[in-house]
Each structure stands twice: as structure tokens, then as C-alpha cells.
Design a protein around this motif. Structure first.
Motif, PDB file in Angstrom:
ATOM      1  N   CYS A 165      15.192   1.877   2.056  1.00  0.00           N
ATOM      2  CA  CYS A 165      13.969   2.098   0.882  1.00  0.00           C
ATOM      3  C   CYS A 165      13.263   3.660   1.326  1.00  0.00           C
ATOM      4  N   ALA A 166      13.698   4.341   2.069  1.00  0.00           N
ATOM      5  CA  ALA A 166      13.239   5.313   2.486  1.00  0.00           C
ATOM      6  C   ALA A 166      13.737   6.642   1.464  1.00  0.00           C
ATOM      7  N   ILE A 167      14.779   6.183   1.098  1.00  0.00           N
ATOM      8  CA  ILE A 167      15.587   7.041  -0.034  1.00  0.00           C
ATOM      9  C   ILE A 167      14.896   6.917  -1.170  1.00  0.00           C
ATOM     10  N   GLU A 168      14.355   5.831  -1.541  1.00  0.00           N
ATOM     11  CA  GLU A 168      13.834   5.707  -2.807  1.00  0.00           C
ATOM     12  C   GLU A 168      12.043   6.244  -2.456  1.00  0.00           C
ATOM     13  N   MET A 169      11.725   6.187  -1.392  1.00  0.00           N
ATOM     14  CA  MET A 169      10.260   6.941  -0.871  1.00  0.00           C
ATOM     15  C   MET A 169      10.507   8.437  -1.240  1.00  0.00           C
ATOM     16  N   MET A 170      11.691   8.762  -0.842  1.00  0.00           N
ATOM     17  CA  MET A 170      11.903  10.326  -1.183  1.00  0.00           C
ATOM     18  C   MET A 170      11.850  10.742  -2.687  1.00  0.00           C
ATOM     19  N   LYS A 209      -7.419   3.480   8.126  1.00  0.00           N
ATOM     20  CA  LYS A 209      -5.849   3.445   7.889  1.00  0.00           C
ATOM     21  C   LYS A 209      -5.238   2.408   7.186  1.00  0.00           C
ATOM     22  N   TRP A 210      -4.383   2.386   6.373  1.00  0.00           N
ATOM     23  CA  TRP A 210      -3.863   1.346   5.498  1.00  0.00           C
ATOM     24  C   TRP A 210      -2.220   1.308   5.851  1.00  0.00           C
ATOM     25  N   VAL A 211      -1.501   0.289   5.472  1.00  0.00           N
ATOM     26  CA  VAL A 211      -0.093  -0.037   5.579  1.00  0.00           C
ATOM     27  C   VAL A 211       0.498  -0.463   4.323  1.00  0.00           C
ATOM     28  N   VAL A 212       1.634   0.091   3.756  1.00  0.00           N
ATOM     29  CA  VAL A 212       2.241  -0.572   2.763  1.00  0.00           C
ATOM     30  C   VAL A 212       3.610  -1.079   3.246  1.00  0.00           C
ATOM     31  N   ALA A 213       3.865  -2.318   2.975  1.00  0.00           N
ATOM     32  CA  ALA A 213       5.279  -2.777   3.565  1.00  0.00           C
ATOM     33  C   ALA A 213       6.231  -2.686   2.269  1.00  0.00           C
ATOM     34  N   PHE A 214       6.848  -1.606   2.315  1.00  0.00           N
ATOM     35  CA  PHE A 214       7.956  -1.375   1.294  1.00  0.00           C
ATOM     36  C   PHE A 214       9.207  -1.764   1.519  1.00  0.00           C
ATOM     37  N   GLY A 215       9.641  -2.663   0.619  1.00  0.00           N
ATOM     38  CA  GLY A 215      10.748  -3.503   0.441  1.00  0.00           C
ATOM     39  C   GLY A 215      10.925  -4.690   1.286  1.00  0.00           C
ATOM     40  N   ASN A 216      11.934  -5.484   1.047  1.00  0.00           N
ATOM     41  CA  ASN A 216      12.019  -6.960   1.608  1.00  0.00           C
ATOM     42  C   ASN A 216      12.151  -6.853   2.969  1.00  0.00           C
ATOM     43  N   CYS A 217      12.741  -6.189   3.696  1.00  0.00           N
ATOM     44  CA  CYS A 217      13.024  -5.969   5.071  1.00  0.00           C
ATOM     45  C   CYS A 217      11.341  -5.672   5.873  1.00  0.00           C
ATOM     46  N   ALA A 218      10.812  -5.025   5.329  1.00  0.00           N
ATOM     47  CA  ALA A 218       9.487  -4.949   5.999  1.00  0.00           C
ATOM     48  C   ALA A 218       8.490  -6.107   5.671  1.00  0.00           C
ATOM     49  N   VAL A 262      -0.358  -3.694   1.430  1.00  0.00           N
ATOM     50  CA  VAL A 262       0.090  -3.808   0.047  1.00  0.00           C
ATOM     51  C   VAL A 262       1.479  -4.156   0.363  1.00  0.00           C
ATOM     52  N   TYR A 263       2.052  -5.338  -0.188  1.00  0.00           N
ATOM     53  CA  TYR A 263       3.446  -5.748   0.011  1.00  0.00           C
ATOM     54  C   TYR A 263       4.171  -5.163  -1.358  1.00  0.00           C
ATOM     55  N   VAL A 264       5.344  -4.571  -1.254  1.00  0.00           N
ATOM     56  CA  VAL A 264       6.106  -4.130  -2.231  1.00  0.00           C
ATOM     57  C   VAL A 264       7.485  -4.849  -2.309  1.00  0.00           C
ATOM     58  N   PRO A 265       7.834  -6.002  -2.954  1.00  0.00           N
ATOM     59  CA  PRO A 265       9.174  -6.485  -2.737  1.00  0.00           C
ATOM     60  C   PRO A 265      10.218  -5.819  -3.795  1.00  0.00           C
ATOM     61  N   GLY A 266      11.393  -5.928  -3.427  1.00  0.00           N
ATOM     62  CA  GLY A 266      12.534  -5.424  -3.764  1.00  0.00           C
ATOM     63  C   GLY A 266      13.647  -4.796  -2.645  1.00  0.00           C
ATOM     64  N   CYS A 267      15.054  -4.747  -3.115  1.00  0.00           N
ATOM     65  CA  CYS A 267      15.636  -4.477  -2.213  1.00  0.00           C
ATOM     66  C   CYS A 267      16.828  -3.404  -2.386  1.00  0.00           C
ATOM     67  N   ALA A 305       7.637   1.148  -8.457  1.00  0.00           N
ATOM     68  CA  ALA A 305       7.021  -0.053  -7.537  1.00  0.00           C
ATOM     69  C   ALA A 305       6.225   0.895  -6.622  1.00  0.00           C
ATOM     70  N   LEU A 306       6.622   1.748  -5.985  1.00  0.00           N
ATOM     71  CA  LEU A 306       5.882   2.598  -4.708  1.00  0.00           C
ATOM     72  C   LEU A 306       4.503   3.190  -5.518  1.00  0.00           C
ATOM     73  N   ILE A 307       4.620   3.782  -6.982  1.00  0.00           N
ATOM     74  CA  ILE A 307       3.572   4.229  -7.377  1.00  0.00           C
ATOM     75  C   ILE A 307       2.475   3.068  -7.396  1.00  0.00           C
ATOM     76  N   GLU A 308       2.989   2.080  -8.155  1.00  0.00           N
ATOM     77  CA  GLU A 308       2.021   0.880  -8.449  1.00  0.00           C
ATOM     78  C   GLU A 308       1.401   0.466  -6.963  1.00  0.00           C
ATOM     79  N   ALA A 309       2.216   0.420  -5.989  1.00  0.00           N
ATOM     80  CA  ALA A 309       1.623   0.029  -4.787  1.00  0.00           C
ATOM     81  C   ALA A 309       0.465   0.954  -4.274  1.00  0.00           C
ATOM     82  N   LEU A 310       0.633   2.479  -4.666  1.00  0.00           N
ATOM     83  CA  LEU A 310      -0.602   3.237  -4.417  1.00  0.00           C
ATOM     84  C   LEU A 310      -1.618   2.831  -5.225  1.00  0.00           C
ATOM     85  N   LEU A 311      -1.321   2.667  -6.718  1.00  0.00           N
ATOM     86  CA  LEU A 311      -2.455   2.237  -7.247  1.00  0.00           C
ATOM     87  C   LEU A 311      -3.352   1.068  -6.735  1.00  0.00           C
TER      88      LEU A 311
END
Lengths: 163, 521
Positions: free
Chosen positions: A35-40, A92-101, A127-132, A138-144
């Protein structure tokens, strides 16, 4: 997991502060797995997270507002993730990005010996963001969503359903 | 040929050697040796210039089998040497004095199986969490005995007078993921490197034993998410090899095109992030923009951006969609123009040259002893490429030209990767004009592979990916072992980085192009 808010609140000032916070959320440079690659990719030219005020990735947790947990939490990395979270300054906030998280994703099986099934077992998640892996959109949506959580107002209209 | 000479030497050493059909097994010679003889065997291979490909272990309940894979750059016929030990007395002489790269595989086997290697300098935990109770990859529950736990907990880094330990990672922007290094420093210089891996150990090999082949298959793409198609290809190819499935030519060519596109995407990602490590932010945006163009093409075909699950046993999931080949052609034109920009922006840049030329010199001989492969090896002047030495997919029809440079340093590793993008574009240009008509999937596919073992290798953007599957005839693998290129490439850094400035360590580590989940598996 519950997080207690500040002891003293300042009413209107708090709202103003939150508006400021929402428009310059600084994420932490902390990639775990796929997921870090998609974050980049989200920060790069095409998706350009900078449009939403969140382009300043900081390698030091002390300068960050939110953490994107982008990958599997193994038993070895769990204390590290927890320490990084604790090092961040409130609020502080946390986004769980991806199914593993979220839940361990495709790496869960019976009698598994090395992963934590979901980052919310060790730190609170906003915020939970599903997907694998989830798409950059989806990350932009999570930020919104996170901005909405802060200010109570959604910044951009929800896209119309076309199906 | 080298293989014949080494066969003679091995027979003199008392190795029970047998020639096996490569088409079915993936290796050419199968040898058995008593455990006392393994060090002599390793020395014989070393004298003939073989490199260590992999060391692995299989638990047959009443016996533990260690398998050593040796291969040669100029005469790529794989040797598989087996040593069997009883689980009650699992002690084998270590070959780490001959092949330091093998020492790291031995360390992995020790914590996963409990095989003790006599004469190994350090058998402490490498991948696993110290709270683990039993050996994870043994069949049945085998608890770790007390004396072994002491070995696993190992030596603690001690402070000496003029040196100190510095901790790099696991959250460090330039380790690309979650790699941790303990560096023993003397001033600005590194004296010793102690890597701690396993922060992304996701139990791939154990999971394969629990799930069926088809259930496990999607996870192969999550090993190396930057170049996942090479891993998918490796898994699918191994099953095709042991089942004897004929893949239609059209599918072979589609595989070649997608693999090469994936290779370019991977190199672009490396380029962007490596230069970001060195302090250049602009190429990152350029590279990601070009990478997005490839992802668009691949997404149209496979349905996902990153973790593809596109190949099937005997072919590919879907035939090419309309306009795919045209899109690839457009991309080739675009990328060629873009490569000129990269040259102008980076290749001649004085700061970039200053930080990379002559830094991190990886001599041929060191690469051989550690089993370094891929662009890192080709930058050390060796033209070894699995696409040529053991052609798979469409590479049987036409192979790529190999880019080789002799500088051995970070700068040449950069140049080799840039060259590879160029060669891949040439190859793609040839391939898209020669996609044959016909079916894209074989008609008959067996449900279960036959009993036995098989090895299959592919060339990922990082080097040679290998898979070794032991099948007991059921629908689940009995044992599945990945030979991950990043692991072999990375362990060379423990020697390469000695005596280096800490700032150069960042430049060198980045130039090796590591993907941590692939290393940790």
C-alpha cells in the motif's frame, strides 16, 4: 480503542483551530508494504495530494498530524508502530490504509504466527480504507473524510452515483 | 564445459550424482552427499566459479533434507545437492566460510527448522519474533528447545571504547520499507553491519502449505509489489513445468509484453525513489508520471494497478483487449522521448556523479559468493540473465539484449537500469508486431501436480526469482520455497558496506533496489 479529548476546550477558537488543522494535515513518511507504493503514487504528479493541503510528508513523527498505516502489521513491527504513534504530538489521527491494516487482509489463516490482525488492536484508528491495495483516489477520499471529521463539513461534494 | 569438470570432482568426493531431465525438474544434476562431505562439495563448486543460488530445507517428518542450489554464470546448468539429517540430531557443517551468502540462508533455516550449523559465526534470530514458541515451518508442533533459544537470542551488540552502535530503521525514509540495520561505527565510518529483518515477514511459505495452489496464487503478487508479474510467472511456470502443460504461443507473447512493461515500471519506481534518497526531488515526479502511463495499460488488461493476478496455469486470464497493442506502441514512443530527459537531468549531473561514482564497489567475486543477480550483477560486468540462460514465456522466441557495465559501482547500477529500460522498449517494439493469433489459454490443465519436486526461475527487475516446490501429489504444496533476489542482493551489503561512510551507505543501499516484503517473505 478510546482516545480522550483535551481537558479544556475553547469553543469557537477550537473550531477555528480545527479548520486550520484540516487544511494542512501533515502525514508521516512511513511505508510498510504494498500500500505504501500507492501512497507514494498519491503524492506524485497525477494524483497530487498537495491539492488538499497534505503534501508535506515528514519522516519525524514529532512533526506529523496523522499517520497512514499502509501495510501488514507483523508482530515485530507492532511495537514500532505503537512507539511512532506515541511519539506524535496531539492532536493526531490514524488512517488504516488497506485490508492488512484493517484486518490482516490476505495474510490471515488458521494458526498464523506472525501478524496482528488489524492495526486497531494496537492504536486507535479514525478512517479505514479498504482495498488490496486501495487506489490513490481512495486515499484522497480518506483525507477528505478526515477533514470532515475535524471540521464537521465536507469540503467537496460527494460524487453522484451513476450506477 | 564447467559442469562436466565439476561432476568429475564431485564423484571423486563421493557424491551420488544423477542427471535429471531439465524440462521436468528445472535443474540438471541431482546429488546426494553425507553431511560431513558438504563443506568439501562447496569448496569444489567454489573452485569452478559457481555461485550459490539458494539453500533450503524440507521437513520429511522422519528426516530433514537440506537442498543446496549451485549455478554457473557461463554454463547455467543447475546443481541440486541434498543432505539428509535426522530430526533428533540436526547438525550440519556450515558452508558460510566458503560462501558467505549461504551463511544467511543457513541462519534462516536454523530459526525456521531448527537445523544447527556447525561453525556458523552467528545463528541469532533474523526473521522471527523472539516470542515464537515452535519452529514455524516444521510439520507438526516442534517447540524450540532451551539450548537453541540461547543461540537464537544470540550475542548482544557490545559497546567498545572507540566505536558505537547506531540504529538505522525500521522507520527510515531511505531503507524503503521496514529494514533495520545496526551499524557499528568508528566516527563516520561503518565497521560492522548487523541487519535485523523480518519486520514484514508475512508467512508466505507457511501459507502456501496451508492453502491450495489456486488459493495461494494471488498472494505471489504481494511478495514483490513493484515487479509482481515476475513472481506470478515463476509460480505459474513451475506448475506448468512439473505438469507438462504446453502454453499457446499467443499467451507466451502476452506474458512477455506484460513482463517487460512491468520491468520498466519497476525500474522507473526505483529511479524516482533512489534519486529522492540522494536529494533530487524532480525525477521522482517524472518517473511516477511515466509509471502511471504503464499502470494504465496494465490496468486495462489485468484489472488492477499493483498486485496483478493475471497469469493462469496454461496461459493468461483474458485475451488482449482492443487497442492494447496500440497503447503499448504509443507508450514506447513517449518513453523514448522521456529517456532523453532523464539523461539530461540526471546522467551528467555533477552532484549525482559525485555521490555515486566509485561508491559501493561490488566486485565480481564478492557477487558470486553472495549469489547477487539481476542489474546489480550486470553492473559488475557479468552478463548473466535468466531470460537468456533459461528462457521462459516469449523469451524462447526472441531473447533480450543484455545491458552489461563493468564499473561495479552505484553509478553503473543506475546506468544498467536505464539501459535495461531501453532494451526492454526495443524488445516490446519487436514483440507487439509479432503477437501470433490463436488461443490464449491451454485447453487441458491437470488439477493437481504429480509427486516430486520442481525448480523454476525467472528474471525479475531485481534479479533471479526462484521457486522450489515439493509436491506430494495433493492439491497443496508440501513445501514451497522462494529464492528472493533482494535477500541475496542485500546480504552482500553486510560485506560491501564495511569501511564505508554512513552517507554512502544510503546511496549504496538504495542502488541495490531492495523490496523488503520480498526479502522477508
Amino acid at each position: 480503542m478510546e482516545v480522550r479529548g483535551p481537558l479544556i476546550r475553547f469553543g469557537l477558537l477550537e473550531e477555528l483551530l480545527n479548520l486550520a488543522r484540516a487544511n494542512s494535515l501533515w502525514p508521516m513518511t512511513f511505508g510498510l508494504a504494498c500500500c505504501a507504493i500507492e501512497m507514494m503514487a498519491t503524492t506524485a504528479a497525477r494524483f497530487d495530494l498537495a491539492r488538499f493541503g497534505a503534501e508535506v510528508f515528514r519522516p519525524s513523527p514529532r512533526q506529523c498530524d496523522f499517520m497512514i498505516v499502509s501495510g501488514t502489521i507483523t508482530r515485530k513491527i507492532a511495537p514500532v508502530v505503537r512507539t511512532l504513534y506515541e511519539q506524535m504530538a496531539s492532536p493526531k489521527w490514524v488512517v488504516a490504509f488497506g485490508n492488512c491494516a484493517i484486518s490482516g487482509g490476505p495474510f490471515v489463516f488458521e494458526n498464523q504466527y506472525n501478524i496482528i490482525e488489524g492495526v486497531d488492536k494496537i492504536i486507535p484508528v479514525d478512517v479505514y480504507v479498504p482495498g488490496c491495495p486501495p487506489r490513490p483516489e481512495a486515499l484522497i477520499e480518506a483525507l477528505l473524510k478526515l477533514q470532515e471529521k475535524l471540521t464537521g463539513v465536507r469540503r467537496f461534494p460527494v460524487p453522484e452515483r451513476r450506477w | 564445459m564447467v559442469a562436466e569438470r565439476v561432476v568429475k570432482d564431485l564423484q571423486a568426493l563421493g557424491v551420488d550424482l544423477e542427471e535429471v531431465p531439465y524440462e521436468r525438474r528445472g535443474y540438471c544434476f541431482d546429488g546426494r552427499v553425507q553431511r560431513e562431505g558438504i563443506l568439501g562439495v562447496a569448496e569444489a563448486f567454489d573452485q569452478h566459479g559457481y555461485f550459490i543460488e539458494d539453500v533450503l530445507c524440507v521437513d520429511f517428518v522422519n528426516e530433514l533434507e537440506l537442498v543446496y542450489h549451485f549455478n554457473h554464470w557461463e554454463d547455467p546448468r543447475r546443481f541440486s545437492i541434498r543432505v539428509r539429517v535426522k530430526p533428533s540430531d540436526p547438525e550440519v557443517p556450515s558452508i558460510s566460510s566458503v560462501y558467505p551468502g549461504a551463511g544467511w540462508h543457513e541462519r534462516e533455516i536454523h530459526e525456521f527448522f531448527g537445523v544447527r550449523f556447525k561453525g556458523h559465526p552467528n545463528l541469532a534470530f533474523l526473521f522471527l519474533h523472539p516470542e515464537i514458541e515452535a519452529y514455524p515451518l516444521r510439520k507438526g508442533h516442534v517447540p524450540i528447545p532451551e539450548e537453541d533459544r540461547k543461540v537464537l537470542e544470540g550475542r548482544q551488540p557490545e559497546g567498545e571504547e572507540e566505536s558505537f552502535w547506531i540504529n538505522m530503521g525500521p522507520q527510515h525514509p531511505s531503507t524503503h520499507g521496514v529494514l533495520r540495520l545496526l551499524l557499528k561505527m568508528r566516527g563516520e565510518f561503518i565497521e560492522e553491519i548487523e541487519p535485523i529483518l523480518g519486520y514484514m515477514h508475512r508467512m508466505q511459505e507457511k501459507m502456501a502449505e496451508v492453502r491450495t495452489y489456486i488459493q495461494y496464487y494471488p498472494n505471489t503478487a504481494r511478495l514483490d509489489y513493484v515487479g509482481p508479474l515476475a513472481f506470478s510467472m515463476c509460480f505459474v511456470g513451475a506448475l506448468e513445468r512439473c505438469c507438462g502443460v504446453e502454453v499457446p504461443e499467443r499467451a507466451q507473447m502476452i506474458r512477455l509484453i506484460t513482463l517487460e512493461l512491468n520491468r520498466i515500471a519497476s525500474h522507473l519506481l526505483w529511479l524516482g525513489t533512489y534519486l529522492l534518497d540522494l536529494g533530487a526531488a524532480t525525477p521522482y515526479f517524472f518517473a511516477f508520471d511515466d509509471r502511471e502511463a504503464i499502470l494504465d495499460i496494465l490496468e486495462g488488461l489485468t484489472g488492477s494497478r499493483l498486485t496483478y493476478c493475471y497469469y493462469r496455469i496454461g496461459g493468461v486470464y483474458e485475451d488482449l483487449n482492443d487497442g492494447f497493442l496500440q497503447k503499448v506502441e504509443e507508450f514506447i514512443g513517449r518513453m523514448r522521448k522521456r529517456l532523453k530527459d532523464y539523461d539530461e537531468l540526471v546522467t551528467g549531473n555533477a552532484i549525482f556523479i559525485g555521490r555515486t561514482r566509485g561508491v559501493g564497489v561490488l566486485p565480481k567475486e564478492m557477487a558470486r559468493r553472495f549469489g547477487v543477480t539481476g542489474p546489480n550483477l550486470r553492473a559488475s560486468g557479468v552478463g548473466y540473465d535468466v531470460r537468456i540462460s533459461e528462457p521462459y514465456a516469449g523469451y524462447r522466441i526472441f531473447g533480450p539484449e543484455i545491458a552489461v557495465r563493468g564499473g561495479c559501482d552505484c553509478y553503473d547500477r543506475y546506468l544498467v537500469r536505464l539501459d535495461e529500460i531501453r532494451r526492454s522498449l526495443d524488445l516490446l517494439e519487436k514483440a507487439i508486431r509479432r503477437v501470433p493469433e490463436g488461443p490464449s489459454r491451454a485447453e487441458r490443465i491437470p488439477k493437481k501436480p504429480p509427486e516430486g519436486d520442481v525448480y523454476f526461475a525467472t528474471e525479475s527487475p531485481r534479479g533471479e526469482v526462484g521457486i522450489y516446490i515439493v509436491s506430494d501429489g495433493s492439491d497443496r504444496p508440501y513445501r514451497l520455497k522462494w529464492r528472493s533476489p533482494s535477500f541475496s542482493n542485500f546480504v552482500s551489503f553486510t560485506e560491501l558496506g564495511r569501511g564505508m561512510l554512513i552517507a554512502d551507505a544510503v546511496a549504496t543501499l538504495g542502488s541495490l533496489d531492495l523490496v523488503v516484503p520480498e526479502m522477508d517473505r
